[in-house]
Design an enzyme around this catalytic site. Structure first.
Site, PDB file in Angstrom:
ATOM      1  N   LYS A 245       0.848  -1.206   0.000  1.00 51.71           N
ATOM      2  CA  LYS A 245       0.000   0.000   0.000  1.00 51.71           C
ATOM      3  C   LYS A 245       0.881   1.252   0.000  1.00 51.71           C
ATOM      4  O   LYS A 245       1.568   1.535   0.981  1.00 51.71           O
ATOM      5  CB  LYS A 245      -0.894   0.048   1.247  1.00 51.71           C
ATOM      6  CG  LYS A 245      -1.907   1.190   1.155  1.00 51.71           C
ATOM      7  CD  LYS A 245      -2.428   1.669   2.493  1.00 51.71           C
ATOM      8  CE  LYS A 245      -1.795   2.939   2.982  1.00 51.71           C
ATOM      9  NZ  LYS A 245      -1.950   4.142   2.149  1.00 51.71           N
TER      10      LYS A 245
ATOM     11  N   GLU B 233      10.158   2.011  10.159  1.00 55.53           N
ATOM     12  CA  GLU B 233      11.099   3.102   9.815  1.00 55.53           C
ATOM     13  C   GLU B 233      10.328   4.393  10.018  1.00 55.53           C
ATOM     14  O   GLU B 233       9.483   4.744   9.206  1.00 55.53           O
ATOM     15  CB  GLU B 233      11.522   2.999   8.339  1.00 55.53           C
ATOM     16  CG  GLU B 233      12.234   1.727   7.967  1.00 55.53           C
ATOM     17  CD  GLU B 233      13.665   1.709   8.443  1.00 55.53           C
ATOM     18  OE1 GLU B 233      14.151   2.733   8.941  1.00 55.53           O
ATOM     19  OE2 GLU B 233      14.288   0.646   8.336  1.00 55.53           O
TER      20      GLU B 233
ATOM     21  N   CYS C  21      13.049  11.919   6.130  1.00 51.25           N
ATOM     22  CA  CYS C  21      12.981  11.430   7.516  1.00 51.25           C
ATOM     23  C   CYS C  21      14.250  11.740   8.281  1.00 51.25           C
ATOM     24  O   CYS C  21      14.212  12.039   9.467  1.00 51.25           O
ATOM     25  CB  CYS C  21      12.717   9.933   7.513  1.00 51.25           C
ATOM     26  SG  CYS C  21      13.884   9.026   6.483  1.00 51.25           S
TER      27      CYS C  21
ATOM     28  N   GLU D 256       8.922  16.786  14.693  1.00 51.26           N
ATOM     29  CA  GLU D 256       9.319  16.679  13.287  1.00 51.26           C
ATOM     30  C   GLU D 256       8.422  17.584  12.452  1.00 51.26           C
ATOM     31  O   GLU D 256       7.197  17.479  12.511  1.00 51.26           O
ATOM     32  CB  GLU D 256       9.166  15.225  12.840  1.00 51.26           C
ATOM     33  CG  GLU D 256       9.649  15.009  11.435  1.00 51.26           C
ATOM     34  CD  GLU D 256       9.460  13.576  10.965  1.00 51.26           C
ATOM     35  OE1 GLU D 256       8.412  12.981  11.269  1.00 51.26           O
ATOM     36  OE2 GLU D 256      10.373  13.060  10.297  1.00 51.26           O
TER      37      GLU D 256
HETATM   38  P1  TAP Z   1       2.150   8.704   7.708  1.00 51.53           P
HETATM   39  O1  TAP Z   1       1.031   9.638   7.858  1.00 51.53           O
HETATM   40  O2  TAP Z   1       2.589   7.921   8.888  1.00 51.53           O
HETATM   41  O3  TAP Z   1       1.746   7.732   6.512  1.00 51.53           O
HETATM   42  C1  TAP Z   1       2.605   6.732   6.041  1.00 51.53           C
HETATM   43  C2  TAP Z   1       1.779   5.624   5.429  1.00 51.53           C
HETATM   44  O4  TAP Z   1       0.987   5.020   6.456  1.00 51.53           O
HETATM   45  C3  TAP Z   1       0.802   6.080   4.360  1.00 51.53           C
HETATM   46  O5  TAP Z   1       0.711   5.087   3.377  1.00 51.53           O
HETATM   47  C4  TAP Z   1      -0.477   6.203   5.147  1.00 51.53           C
HETATM   48  O6  TAP Z   1      -1.651   6.129   4.367  1.00 51.53           O
HETATM   49  C5  TAP Z   1      -0.365   5.021   6.070  1.00 51.53           C
HETATM   50  N1  TAP Z   1      -1.207   5.099   7.261  1.00 51.53           N
HETATM   51  C6  TAP Z   1      -1.796   6.188   7.826  1.00 51.53           C
HETATM   52  N2  TAP Z   1      -2.518   5.837   8.910  1.00 51.53           N
HETATM   53  C7  TAP Z   1      -2.412   4.496   9.029  1.00 51.53           C
HETATM   54  C8  TAP Z   1      -2.925   3.538   9.947  1.00 51.53           C
HETATM   55  N3  TAP Z   1      -3.693   3.887  10.980  1.00 51.53           N
HETATM   56  N4  TAP Z   1      -2.597   2.231   9.781  1.00 51.53           N
HETATM   57  C9  TAP Z   1      -1.809   1.840   8.771  1.00 51.53           C
HETATM   58  N5  TAP Z   1      -1.295   2.708   7.860  1.00 51.53           N
HETATM   59  C10 TAP Z   1      -1.574   4.019   7.982  1.00 51.53           C
HETATM   60  O7  TAP Z   1       3.460   9.414   7.165  1.00 51.53           O
HETATM   61  P2  TAP Z   1       3.580  10.401   5.932  1.00 51.53           P
HETATM   62  O8  TAP Z   1       2.997  11.699   6.362  1.00 51.53           O
HETATM   63  O9  TAP Z   1       3.081   9.755   4.698  1.00 51.53           O
HETATM   64  O10 TAP Z   1       5.160  10.498   5.797  1.00 51.53           O
HETATM   65  C11 TAP Z   1       5.919  11.286   6.610  1.00 51.53           C
HETATM   66  C12 TAP Z   1       6.513  10.505   7.763  1.00 51.53           C
HETATM   67  O11 TAP Z   1       7.231   9.383   7.283  1.00 51.53           O
HETATM   68  C13 TAP Z   1       7.503  11.311   8.541  1.00 51.53           C
HETATM   69  O12 TAP Z   1       7.321  11.110   9.905  1.00 51.53           O
HETATM   70  C14 TAP Z   1       8.840  10.750   8.101  1.00 51.53           C
HETATM   71  O13 TAP Z   1       9.881  10.933   9.010  1.00 51.53           O
HETATM   72  C15 TAP Z   1       8.519   9.323   7.907  1.00 51.53           C
HETATM   73  N6  TAP Z   1       9.510   8.684   7.012  1.00 51.53           N
HETATM   74  C16 TAP Z   1      10.428   7.858   7.577  1.00 51.53           C
HETATM   75  C17 TAP Z   1      11.384   7.277   6.767  1.00 51.53           C
HETATM   76  C18 TAP Z   1      12.399   6.356   7.386  1.00 51.53           C
HETATM   77  S1  TAP Z   1      13.258   5.425   6.386  1.00 51.53           S
HETATM   78  N7  TAP Z   1      12.591   6.288   8.664  1.00 51.53           N
HETATM   79  C19 TAP Z   1      11.407   7.529   5.392  1.00 51.53           C
HETATM   80  C20 TAP Z   1      10.456   8.376   4.865  1.00 51.53           C
HETATM   81  C21 TAP Z   1       9.499   8.959   5.698  1.00 51.53           C
HETATM   82  P3  TAP Z   1      -2.320   7.501   3.821  1.00 51.53           P
HETATM   83  O14 TAP Z   1      -1.521   7.884   2.664  1.00 51.53           O
HETATM   84  O15 TAP Z   1      -3.712   7.153   3.490  1.00 51.53           O
HETATM   85  O16 TAP Z   1      -2.254   8.500   4.937  1.00 51.53           O
END
Ligand code: TAP
Length: 493
Positions: free
Chosen positions: A178, A253, A287, A387
């Site tokens: 997903k 991650e 991230c 963050e």
């Molecule tokens: P999230 O809001 O956490 O979303 C990440 C993924 O999780 C999306 O596909 C999201 O779907 C899904 N998701 C949301 N709620 C969920 C739930 N209750 N159960 C299961 N899946 C769920 O993060 P984002 O805003 O997309 O990305 C930013 C974050 O990612 C930042 O905190 C960043 O630091 C972190 N990040 C970490 C890394 C590593 S390698 N550590 C790399 C990149 C990013 P939807 O799209 O529908 O919301």
């Protein structure tokens, strides 16, 4: 407009509910695609297909490693053939400058090749064990975990997908994937390549939809054997909770608030350029971003003056025109970042650069934010603690090495960190004290397919990339063979 569909059991299908979602170009605010908007039922269908692929038909997991590797090398070649097209998809969907998107696709091609090569290398162990039960031979093999659920964020749509899919496929798992619901374009392109490859039916499945429905189902469904997730710490926590039901393996991650420590003896222009890469690469939607600059007091004024000069010269625009920075990924995210900037000012930090939405030229309808620098920051401020995930950096100062380390570690996160100094012994001392999974000396951000990537503390557990990235998707089986098949005379009668 073409509808982006799910790929389940080898067929392209719309969500059972028929619902769709508009996909937006964040540089223009325009709708660029329509994606099917799935829910739990679609996720369950994909999980059933992956389960049948792994436990029923079993073709992929039983295939020898060389045959699996050949298919993955073919997928890498197919991505390479479409490299420019896929890079454009990431730019128009995520906003990032085209040259950065092209770099992502190049990394992804190498990631597939890395795991295709790795899976054919000798692995496992042979053990010289005691003969308490008669002479024995003991060895281990690495087996795939089973049905994998994989969930990724929107900041590196193609690359984050490949970091997870390549090792999981190499290991012989069956997968339900997903992507972030707002950035599905390049993932659909990847699955089109899968669909044209010899991958057996059902071993890779794509479900487009929200985290609250599809993501939650992947985390809680008892037919999923492992869930790996890249995203925010908050969602990571909810996934860990949901995964408890069948004690599925979990890899997380998560977010970061990484320190970038700069000593007065650092190479000045080098430290400036890397600090900029640290916070402004990918619009700060990284991230591991170096979002907390921690600088030696004596260098502060000179450093900030130069950093502001360089940040103000950053070009902002539509990613397709290759500016230094593109838009943030969505209107909602831009508003969240601007809210953090307002909070920073309210809490007493000094705004010395940027701070506003950028609307000049053809940027009026996009979600652009200026490169933003805050000084006079303290560890208690929201902008230092949380963050932000945008082009916003805070500056704090120190006088001693101990103080620098204490400030660096004063965070719930532990993803990354860096130190800049020309004193080699100090660099090694400080980097050893930073409680984070990825650290850099005199550079910021380089990432390699060969080296494991992941966090300490609330930045999660498990590792992507490297040998450990493959091991995430494997489990170890021990096999013990009695060398004498006859009775061993254990019982007296
Ligand atoms: P999230 O809001 O956490 O979303 C990440 C993924 O999780 C999306 O596909 C999201 O779907 C899904 N998701 C949301 N709620 C969920 C739930 N209750 N159960 C299961 N899946 C769920 O993060 P984002 O805003 O997309 O990305 C930013 C974050 O990612 C930042 O905190 C960043 O630091 C972190 N990040 C970490 C890394 C590593 S390698 N550590 C790399 C990149 C990013 P939807 O799209 O529908 O919301």
């Amino acid at each position: 407009m073409k509808l982006l569909k799910n790929y389940i059991n080898g067929a392209w299908v719309p969500a059972l509910s028929g619902k769709t979602r508009n996909i937006i170009n964040p540089a223009t605010g325009e709708i660029i695609a329509l994606a099917t908007d799935s829910d739990q039922k679609d996720a369950q269908a994909a999980i059933a297909a992956a389960k049948e692929s792994f436990y029923g038909q079993g073709e992929w997991r039983r295939m020898n490693a060389q045959a699996r590797a050949d298919i993955l090398f073919g997928i890498a070649d197919a991505i390479a053939a479409k490299r420019d097209e896929i890079a454009q998809l990431d730019t128009i969907n995520n906003g990032k400058p085209l040259r950065e998107a092209e770099g992502d696709i190049d990394d992804a091609i190498h990631c597939f090749r890395y795991y295709a090569g790795l899976i054919t290398k000798p692995y496992g162990g042979v053990y010289d064990v005691n003969d308490g039960f008669g002479p024995m031979h003991s060895y281990t093999v690495q087996e795939p975990v089973g049905v994998c659920g994989q969930i990724t964020p929107w900041n590196y749509p193609f690359l984050m997908a490949v970091w997870k899919l390549a090792p999981a496929l190499a290991a012989g798992n069956s997968i339900v994937f997903k992507p972030a619901s707002i950035t599905p374009l390049s993932t659909v392109a990847l699955f089109e390549i899968f669909a044209d490859s010899p991958l057996p039916r059902g071993c890779v499945n794509l479900v487009l939809g929200s985290g609250a429905t599809v993501g939650q189902e992947l985390a809680q469904n008892k037919d999923v054997d492992i869930i790996t997730f890249t995203g925010s710490t908050e969602v990571g926590q909810s996934i860990a909770h949901a995964a408890v039901g069948n004690l599925k393996k979990v890899g997380l991650e998560l977010g970061g608030k990484s320190p970038n420590i700069i000593f007065a003896d650092a190479d000045f222009e080098g430290a400036i350029e890397w600090a900029m890469i640290g916070i402004f690469l990918n619009q700060g939607e990284v991230c591991a971003a170096g979002s907390r600059i921690i600088i030696e007091e004596s260098l502060k004024d000179k450093f900030i003056k130069r950093l502001v000069e360089r940040a103000q010269a950053i070009t902002i625009g539509n990613g397709l025109q290759n500016p230094d920075m593109g838009p943030l990924v969505s209107k909602e995210h831009m508003e969240k970042v601007l809210q953090y900037i307002a909070t920073g000012q309210e809490e007493g930090a000094t705004l010395v650069c940027g701070g506003n939405r950028y609307t000049k030229g053809n940027c009026a309808k996009g979600y652009f934010v200026e490169p933003t620098i805050f000084t006079d920051c303290t560890s208690q401020m929201t902008i230092v603690k949380e963050e932000i995930f945008g082009p916003v950096v805070t500056v704090q100062t120190f006088q001693t090495e101990e103080e620098a380390i204490a400030l660096a570690n004063d965070t719930i996160y532990g993803l990354a960190g860096a130190v800049f100094t020309t004193d080699g012994a100090r660099a090694l001392r400080v980097v050893k004290e930073i409680r984070a999974g990825i650290t850099w000396i005199n550079c910021y951000n380089p990432t390699f397919n060969e080296a494991p990537w992941g966090g300490y503390k609330m930045s999660g557990y498990g590792r992507d990339l490297g040998v450990q990235g493959l091991e995430e998707y494997q489990q170890t089986k021990q096999i013990n063979i009695a060398l004498n098949p006859g009775p061993i005379g254990w019982y007296q009668n």
